[in-house]
Design an enzyme around this catalytic site. Sequence first.
Site, PDB file in Angstrom:
ATOM      1  N   ASP A  86      -7.194   1.702   1.487  1.00 13.81           N
ATOM      2  CA  ASP A  86      -7.172   1.903   2.941  1.00 13.81           C
ATOM      3  C   ASP A  86      -8.576   1.584   3.478  1.00 13.81           C
ATOM      4  O   ASP A  86      -9.434   1.100   2.747  1.00 13.81           O
ATOM      5  CB  ASP A  86      -6.725   3.334   3.288  1.00 13.81           C
ATOM      6  CG  ASP A  86      -7.713   4.383   2.801  1.00 13.81           C
ATOM      7  OD1 ASP A  86      -8.737   4.020   2.187  1.00 13.81           O
ATOM      8  OD2 ASP A  86      -7.459   5.574   3.050  1.00 13.81           O
TER       9      ASP A  86
ATOM     10  N   LYS B  77       0.838  -1.211   0.000  1.00  9.54           N
ATOM     11  CA  LYS B  77       0.000   0.000   0.000  1.00  9.54           C
ATOM     12  C   LYS B  77       0.874   1.262   0.000  1.00  9.54           C
ATOM     13  O   LYS B  77       0.604   2.222  -0.729  1.00  9.54           O
ATOM     14  CB  LYS B  77      -0.914  -0.025   1.229  1.00  9.54           C
ATOM     15  CG  LYS B  77      -1.839   1.152   1.292  1.00  9.54           C
ATOM     16  CD  LYS B  77      -2.877   0.950   2.388  1.00  9.54           C
ATOM     17  CE  LYS B  77      -3.355   2.283   2.888  1.00  9.54           C
ATOM     18  NZ  LYS B  77      -2.828   2.692   4.155  1.00  9.54           N
TER      19      LYS B  77
END
Length: 210
Positions: A137, A119
């Site tokens: 997220d 990420k």
Amino acid sequence: MLRKDIDFFANTLYDMYTDAKTELEYNNDFQLLIAIIMSAQTTDKQVNKVNLVFFKKLIWPKDWVKMWIENIKENINTISFFNNKAKNIFKTCEILTKQNLDEFDTIKKLTILPWVWIKTAKVFLSITRDAPYLAVDTHVHRVLNRVWLVKTKTPKDTDKIVEKIFTKQNLANLHHSLILFGRYHCTAIRKPKCKNCPFLDKCNYKYKNI
Ligand code: SF4
């Protein structure tokens, strides 16, 4: 919402947040990477508060490796996991004193760096290189599940799917806008702003605020 609505979803969000950019503050790509590492499980606002002072004196990796890890810890102790983050930021900076950050231009290369997860790498590459990645997220995960574009249990599961259901253009349109939509419009804790939502008719969330 159905898969055929995906272009509408991505284009509408892009139009809503055309000038969207990361809310993290930084002066160069290296500081951006450090700020993204710091922001795991911490708000951008808190990271910016810490870095307001910190980033004035720590501009390049060599500035960080001159500091003791304990000193870094002291300076970032208001953010979550500061012990581990300080240790790993220090190790990342050590590597980046020997190897230029520009060489870390793929997810695979970036995730070699300590505490740089997939990420983190996606956020970094989407901002610095306009790479068509959507960093999943909790906001992205929540919104996509509320509108039923995915039906997943965790952000990790959602991450595995997004590149299959969205085109590269969709991902480029969504990478900032969807985060901001989740953060400020389709909110988790406060009531989502369903009455003013362009997806109201297509959204499948059963607790819509109407
Ligand atoms: S209608 Fe409400 S729950 Fe659905 S996407 Fe819009 S703000 Fe979120």
